[in-house]
Design a protein around this motif. Structure first.
Motif, PDB file in Angstrom:
ATOM      1  N   ASP A 121       0.828  -1.189   0.000  1.00  0.00           N
ATOM      2  CA  ASP A 121       0.000   0.000   0.000  1.00  0.00           C
ATOM      3  C   ASP A 121       0.870   1.250   0.000  1.00  0.00           C
ATOM      4  OD1 ASP A 121      -3.050   0.787   0.546  1.00  0.00           O
ATOM      5  OD2 ASP A 121      -1.727   2.218   1.557  1.00  0.00           O
ATOM      6  N   VAL A 122       0.618   2.150  -0.941  1.00  0.00           N
ATOM      7  CA  VAL A 122       1.444   3.343  -1.098  1.00  0.00           C
ATOM      8  C   VAL A 122       1.445   4.196   0.164  1.00  0.00           C
ATOM      9  CG1 VAL A 122       1.670   5.517  -2.348  1.00  0.00           C
ATOM     10  CG2 VAL A 122       1.178   3.411  -3.607  1.00  0.00           C
ATOM     11  N   ILE A 123       0.267   4.506   0.699  1.00  0.00           N
ATOM     12  CA  ILE A 123       0.180   5.391   1.853  1.00  0.00           C
ATOM     13  C   ILE A 123       0.708   4.725   3.119  1.00  0.00           C
ATOM     14  CG2 ILE A 123      -1.403   6.623   3.383  1.00  0.00           C
ATOM     15  CD1 ILE A 123      -0.868   8.026   0.732  1.00  0.00           C
ATOM     16  N   ASP A 124       0.416   3.435   3.293  1.00  0.00           N
ATOM     17  CA  ASP A 124       0.913   2.752   4.479  1.00  0.00           C
ATOM     18  C   ASP A 124       2.435   2.710   4.469  1.00  0.00           C
ATOM     19  OD1 ASP A 124       0.290   1.424   6.925  1.00  0.00           O
ATOM     20  OD2 ASP A 124       0.853  -0.479   6.007  1.00  0.00           O
ATOM     21  N   PHE A 125       3.027   2.533   3.316  1.00  0.00           N
ATOM     22  CA  PHE A 125       4.477   2.527   3.182  1.00  0.00           C
ATOM     23  C   PHE A 125       5.060   3.899   3.527  1.00  0.00           C
ATOM     24  CE2 PHE A 125       7.986   3.508   0.132  1.00  0.00           C
ATOM     25  CZ  PHE A 125       8.986   2.791   0.779  1.00  0.00           C
ATOM     26  N   ILE A 126       4.517   4.946   2.944  1.00  0.00           N
ATOM     27  CA  ILE A 126       5.022   6.297   3.195  1.00  0.00           C
ATOM     28  C   ILE A 126       4.802   6.682   4.653  1.00  0.00           C
ATOM     29  CG2 ILE A 126       4.712   8.735   2.645  1.00  0.00           C
ATOM     30  CD1 ILE A 126       6.193   7.158   0.480  1.00  0.00           C
ATOM     31  N   SER A 127       3.680   6.269   5.217  1.00  0.00           N
ATOM     32  CA  SER A 127       3.401   6.561   6.622  1.00  0.00           C
ATOM     33  C   SER A 127       4.462   5.951   7.529  1.00  0.00           C
ATOM     34  CB  SER A 127       2.018   6.014   7.000  1.00  0.00           C
ATOM     35  OG  SER A 127       1.779   6.130   8.388  1.00  0.00           O
ATOM     36  N   GLN A 128       4.857   4.732   7.231  1.00  0.00           N
ATOM     37  CA  GLN A 128       5.862   4.086   8.072  1.00  0.00           C
ATOM     38  C   GLN A 128       7.236   4.705   7.884  1.00  0.00           C
ATOM     39  OE1 GLN A 128       5.715  -0.063   8.883  1.00  0.00           O
ATOM     40  NE2 GLN A 128       3.632  -0.312   8.101  1.00  0.00           N
ATOM     41  N   LEU A 129       7.501   5.256   6.707  1.00  0.00           N
ATOM     42  CA  LEU A 129       8.752   5.987   6.506  1.00  0.00           C
ATOM     43  C   LEU A 129       8.786   7.252   7.353  1.00  0.00           C
ATOM     44  CD1 LEU A 129       9.631   6.005   2.675  1.00  0.00           C
ATOM     45  CD2 LEU A 129      10.755   4.739   4.506  1.00  0.00           C
ATOM     46  N   ASN A 130       7.606   7.804   7.655  1.00  0.00           N
ATOM     47  CA  ASN A 130       7.495   9.066   8.375  1.00  0.00           C
ATOM     48  C   ASN A 130       7.019   8.888   9.813  1.00  0.00           C
ATOM     49  OD1 ASN A 130       7.800  11.607   6.395  1.00  0.00           O
ATOM     50  ND2 ASN A 130       6.895   9.906   5.238  1.00  0.00           N
ATOM     51  N   GLY A 131       7.274   7.713  10.379  1.00  0.00           N
ATOM     52  CA  GLY A 131       6.932   7.501  11.770  1.00  0.00           C
ATOM     53  C   GLY A 131       5.452   7.545  12.058  1.00  0.00           C
ATOM     54  N   GLY A 132       4.633   7.149  11.092  1.00  0.00           N
ATOM     55  CA  GLY A 132       3.183   7.123  11.278  1.00  0.00           C
ATOM     56  C   GLY A 132       2.474   8.339  10.739  1.00  0.00           C
ATOM     57  N   ASN A 133       3.209   9.305  10.232  1.00  0.00           N
ATOM     58  CA  ASN A 133       2.613  10.526   9.665  1.00  0.00           C
ATOM     59  C   ASN A 133       2.540  10.443   8.150  1.00  0.00           C
ATOM     60  OD1 ASN A 133       2.415  11.862  12.224  1.00  0.00           O
ATOM     61  ND2 ASN A 133       4.641  12.222  12.113  1.00  0.00           N
ATOM     62  N   ILE A 134       1.584  11.152   7.570  1.00  0.00           N
ATOM     63  CA  ILE A 134       1.434  11.210   6.118  1.00  0.00           C
ATOM     64  C   ILE A 134       1.681  12.644   5.668  1.00  0.00           C
ATOM     65  CG2 ILE A 134      -0.102  10.812   4.160  1.00  0.00           C
ATOM     66  CD1 ILE A 134      -1.682   8.880   5.948  1.00  0.00           C
ATOM     67  N   PRO A 135       2.758  12.897   4.932  1.00  0.00           N
ATOM     68  CA  PRO A 135       3.049  14.253   4.464  1.00  0.00           C
ATOM     69  C   PRO A 135       1.899  14.819   3.634  1.00  0.00           C
ATOM     70  CG  PRO A 135       4.933  12.818   4.135  1.00  0.00           C
ATOM     71  CD  PRO A 135       3.784  11.943   4.530  1.00  0.00           C
ATOM     72  N   ALA A 136       1.692  16.124   3.727  1.00  0.00           N
ATOM     73  CA  ALA A 136       0.595  16.774   3.014  1.00  0.00           C
ATOM     74  C   ALA A 136       0.697  16.572   1.510  1.00  0.00           C
ATOM     75  CB  ALA A 136       0.564  18.266   3.356  1.00  0.00           C
ATOM     76  N   SER A 137       1.921  16.590   0.976  1.00  0.00           N
ATOM     77  CA  SER A 137       2.094  16.428  -0.478  1.00  0.00           C
ATOM     78  C   SER A 137       1.654  15.049  -0.937  1.00  0.00           C
ATOM     79  CB  SER A 137       3.557  16.658  -0.865  1.00  0.00           C
ATOM     80  OG  SER A 137       4.405  15.718  -0.211  1.00  0.00           O
ATOM     81  N   ILE A 138       1.915  14.029  -0.126  1.00  0.00           N
ATOM     82  CA  ILE A 138       1.501  12.668  -0.452  1.00  0.00           C
ATOM     83  C   ILE A 138      -0.007  12.534  -0.354  1.00  0.00           C
ATOM     84  CG2 ILE A 138       1.547  10.275   0.320  1.00  0.00           C
ATOM     85  CD1 ILE A 138       4.020  10.950  -1.185  1.00  0.00           C
ATOM     86  N   GLN A 139      -0.580  13.079   0.715  1.00  0.00           N
ATOM     87  CA  GLN A 139      -2.021  12.990   0.880  1.00  0.00           C
ATOM     88  C   GLN A 139      -2.744  13.710  -0.249  1.00  0.00           C
ATOM     89  OE1 GLN A 139      -3.635  11.185   3.581  1.00  0.00           O
ATOM     90  NE2 GLN A 139      -5.130  11.357   1.910  1.00  0.00           N
ATOM     91  N   SER A 140      -2.229  14.866  -0.635  1.00  0.00           N
ATOM     92  CA  SER A 140      -2.841  15.622  -1.728  1.00  0.00           C
ATOM     93  C   SER A 140      -2.766  14.856  -3.038  1.00  0.00           C
ATOM     94  CB  SER A 140      -2.147  16.974  -1.877  1.00  0.00           C
ATOM     95  OG  SER A 140      -2.648  17.680  -2.993  1.00  0.00           O
ATOM     96  N   SER A 141      -1.621  14.243  -3.306  1.00  0.00           N
ATOM     97  CA  SER A 141      -1.452  13.530  -4.579  1.00  0.00           C
ATOM     98  C   SER A 141      -2.317  12.281  -4.637  1.00  0.00           C
ATOM     99  CB  SER A 141       0.025  13.174  -4.802  1.00  0.00           C
ATOM    100  OG  SER A 141       0.487  12.283  -3.807  1.00  0.00           O
ATOM    101  N   ILE A 142      -2.461  11.566  -3.516  1.00  0.00           N
ATOM    102  CA  ILE A 142      -3.298  10.369  -3.537  1.00  0.00           C
ATOM    103  C   ILE A 142      -4.765  10.755  -3.629  1.00  0.00           C
ATOM    104  CG2 ILE A 142      -3.682  10.046  -1.051  1.00  0.00           C
ATOM    105  CD1 ILE A 142      -2.701   7.240  -3.492  1.00  0.00           C
ATOM    106  N   ASP A 143      -5.138  11.878  -3.022  1.00  0.00           N
ATOM    107  CA  ASP A 143      -6.527  12.340  -3.109  1.00  0.00           C
ATOM    108  C   ASP A 143      -6.884  12.718  -4.541  1.00  0.00           C
ATOM    109  OD1 ASP A 143      -6.897  11.946  -0.416  1.00  0.00           O
ATOM    110  OD2 ASP A 143      -6.618  14.054   0.140  1.00  0.00           O
TER     111      ASP A 143
END
Length: 412
Positions: A327-349
């Motif tokens: 999962d793209v977001i779950d992977f990025i979230s774990q790279l960021n200690g459980g946080n989802i960067p705004a740029s990633i959230q915006s792009s997936i939305d």
């Protein structure tokens, strides 16, 4: 009893290379009045899915019969040798007048609504014979289908076996989409994207729906970014029954398609049958921004990439395909200690416009369990993590997403 997947059914199938030709002459294709949208279906059923895909045609017919306006469905169908209704590949045309008739005949209902009668009521056109996944064969058949039913825009349904962007375990080419006969003839995703771009040079392919396994990945969506606007697919293996077209097919002719309805109705259909499933609709034209956002994250988290435990990330593969996609977001979230960067959230939305999945506790695929809270609608392979050497090499050499997402920029 759990329904087997498209891919698991391959292990128990037996193919026959022979097929009969029709003894009667098939009428030549003709041009009809230009419509606003025509739905095309490219169904490669020369395998053990033939009975299920024939059911899908019936469901499309049932939904088409409810149209209150003129709507056209054009189907390329490559049958298995034992198909009772078709002897060889044909193009079938169905046009409703919105007043209770299809192809000038009364709509089939009740006991008359059978596959035999549906195929008999179709207008038959001779398809170009040959391997259905061969790019030149596919392009010519798609051209003929558009000549039969000219339109301002098209929707395209692909039905067959598939394994996403993955390379074949026994060859340099992939077994990405399609399964035509005993030779397991397939078309890889870069070739498929190029074929679609050439087949719809006006850029009027509004959507592509993959009724096939494992096509819902960033690698596939990015490859198709110049070929189709929207793409509907599952990142998992899918039940052999396919999409429940009788529940939503007619709405594919709407000016603005309700993609959430497609995902929700399919998930609900699977739920009712105690199956499993993930479904998403993606705006492929937004995949460039998605790639840039991922590239930024990978570049800025190279140290975390070295230590991340990918086994803790939601993954979507089962059996031989385990860890083919995370999962793209779950992977990025774990790279960021459980946080989802705004740029990633915006792009997936922007990219994922609709999604639905079944809960892992009630509807697993064998041992594979999906957490709805960790399902963003899109999977992505993690090259360089020693998951599969062949997959890594193929991804690096042939899949455009590899460079676009910045995997090539990472330090070894």
């Amino acid at each position: 009893m759990i329904l087997i997947t498209h891919e698991e059914s391959l292990a128990i199938s037996h193919f026959d290379t022979g097929f009969k030709r029709r003894s009667d002459e098939i009428p030549e294709y003709h041009e009809s009045a230009r419509a606003k949208r025509v739905v095309l279906a490219y169904l490669i059923a020369n395998n053990n899915l033939d009975n299920y895909i024939m059911d899908n045609v019936q469901w499309m017919y049932e939904s088409l019969s409810t149209a209150q306006d003129t709507c056209t469905l054009v189907v390329y169908y490559k049958p298995y040798a034992s198909n009772k209704y078709l002897d060889t590949a044909e193009i079938l045309e169905f046009q409703t007048d919105g007043y209770g008739k299809i192809n000038g005949q009364e709509i089939l209902k009740g006991t008359s609504l059978t596959k035999e009668n549906i195929i008999a009521q179709a207008k038959h056109h001779q398809a170009l014979l040959g391997i259905a996944t061969n790019p030149s064969i596919m392009k010519e058949n798609l051209r003929m289908m558009q000549d039969i039913a000219p339109a301002q825009s098209y929707g395209l349904i692909f039905g067959s076996h598939a394994s996403g962007w993955l390379p074949s375990p026994n060859a340099a080419n992939t077994r990405s989409f399609g399964w035509d006969g005993i030779q397991s003839n397939t078309i890889d995703i870069p070739e498929l994207a190029s074929t679609l771009e050439q087949s719809f040079p006006s850029g009027n392919l509004e959507f592509t729906l993959f009724d096939a396994c494992m096509m819902g990945t960033a690698e596939v969506f990015y490859e198709l970014r110049n070929a189709t606007h929207y793409c509907v697919a599952s990142v998992m293996e899918t039940p052999v029954a396919g999409f429940p077209y009788d529940r939503f097919f007619i709405n594919l002719y709407d000016d603005s398609i309700d993609y959430a309805e497609i995902c929700n109705e399919t998930a609900q259909y699977n739920r009712e049958n105690n199956w499993w499933g993930t479904y998403a609709a993606v705006d492929c034209t937004a995949m460039g921004n998605m790639a840039q956002a991922i590239q930024t994250e990978l570049t800025s988290h190279q140290s975390e990439l070295q230590t991340i435990d990918y086994t803790q990330v939601q993954q979507y593969g089962y059996g031989d395909y385990k860890n083919f996609s995370f999962d793209v977001i779950d992977f990025i979230s774990q790279l960021n200690g459980g946080n989802i960067p705004a740029s990633i959230q915006s792009s997936i939305d922007q990219a994922v416009i609709a999604k639905d999945c079944l809960d892992r506790k009630e509807y697993p695929l064998m041992t594979l369990k999906i957490d709805p809270d960790r399902f963003c609608g899109m999977g992505m392979y993690l090259p360089g993590k020693n998951i599969n050497y062949t997959w890594d090499r193929y991804c690096q050499s042939s899949i455009a997403w590899y460079n676009a997402a910045g995997w090539n920029e990472l330090q070894p």
